[in-house]
Design an enzyme around this catalytic site. Structure first.
Site, PDB file in Angstrom:
ATOM      1  CG  ASN A  83     -33.743  49.145  33.558  1.00  0.00           C
ATOM      2  OD1 ASN A  83     -33.600  49.600  34.698  1.00  0.00           O
ATOM      3  ND2 ASN A  83     -34.621  48.195  33.284  1.00  0.00           N
ATOM      4  CB  ILE A  91     -31.590  52.733  26.780  1.00  0.00           C
ATOM      5  CG1 ILE A  91     -30.188  53.354  26.761  1.00  0.00           C
ATOM      6  CG2 ILE A  91     -32.356  53.186  28.018  1.00  0.00           C
ATOM      7  CD1 ILE A  91     -30.177  54.828  26.389  1.00  0.00           C
ATOM      8  CB  CYS A  92     -34.889  48.358  28.618  1.00  0.00           C
ATOM      9  SG  CYS A  92     -36.586  47.780  28.782  1.00  0.00           S
ATOM     10  CG  LEU A  93     -36.666  55.252  29.477  1.00  0.00           C
ATOM     11  CD1 LEU A  93     -36.935  54.976  30.957  1.00  0.00           C
ATOM     12  CD2 LEU A  93     -35.763  56.477  29.336  1.00  0.00           C
TER      13      LEU A  93
END
Length: 219
Positions: A83, A91-93
């Site tokens: 992620n 960031i993939c959040l």
């Protein structure tokens, strides 16, 4: 910076400084400048993960619309995680995007990122290559993530076999990090990584020759 954002960040900054997580050296935040628009965060790699023992530095940029919009956060420390981009640190959040709420704080962000290191979401990846390895070869993923933690985040786990393969490529003139990325991407298969690297170099040379006049090449 808008007054509401500045006041909120100042309050949150103090909250993080006084938190029990700071006392345990799990999270940390510092000012980069004096107007609270840019901060440097740190999170410790969670126990029983490939990131254990590492310290990961974050760039945190606070918009004027904070806290109604999330801070922009990326990893400065290179990391191997589904992620998080191994190239840019993006960031993939969800809480840094559409699931952000004004009640969330810097402490929430830092602890959520630490939790992400312990529980990756490979079906919603930021780095497709890492996610593929995570799903198809967990043991190789863990070894690779541990190696990156050792090299870039001060982790405790050295991998002599990986170091030897990197040295083989650097002896051929490949830059250290470029060699590490290629090997990591091909499950540390030296032959496949070498083939891909030199295929890329050949392509770049062809492109340079194509766009550069022959008279310039002779200079």
């Amino acid at each position: 910076m808008a007054n509401i954002a500045a006041q909120r960040i100042k309050r949150e900054f103090k909250e993080v400084i006084k938190s029990e997580e700071v006392a345990k050296c799990a999270i940390k935040v510092e000012l980069v400048n004096d107007n609270y628009t840019e901060l440097k965060g740190e999170i410790a790699g969670p126990p029983e993960t490939p990131y254990e023992g590492g310290t990961f530095v974050l760039e945190i940029k606070v918009p004027e619309t904070y806290p109604f919009n999330p801070p922009k956060v990326r990893f400065i420390t290179k990391i191997w995680h589904p992620n998080i981009s191994s190239v840019t640190g993006a960031i993939c959040l969800d809480i840094l995007k559409d699931q952000w709420a004004a009640a969330m704080t810097l402490r929430t962000v830092l602890l959520s990122l630490q939790a992400l290191l312990a529980a990756a979401e490979p079906d919603d990846p930021q780095d497709a290559v890492v996610a593929k390895q995570f799903k198809e070869n967990q043991d190789m993923f863990r070894q690779t993530a541990r190696h990156w933690t050792f090299i870039y985040a001060g982790g405790p786990h050295k991998n002599s076999d990986f170091d030897l393969k990197i040295r083989r490529l650097t002896d051929m003139g490949i830059e250290d990090h470029q060699a590490r990325v290629a090997l990591s991407s091909y499950n540390w298969d030296l032959e496949r990584a070498t083939e891909q690297l030199f295929k890329t170099i050949k392509h770049l040379v062809r492109e340079i020759i194509k766009y550069k006049p022959s008279s310039d090449l002779l200079k």
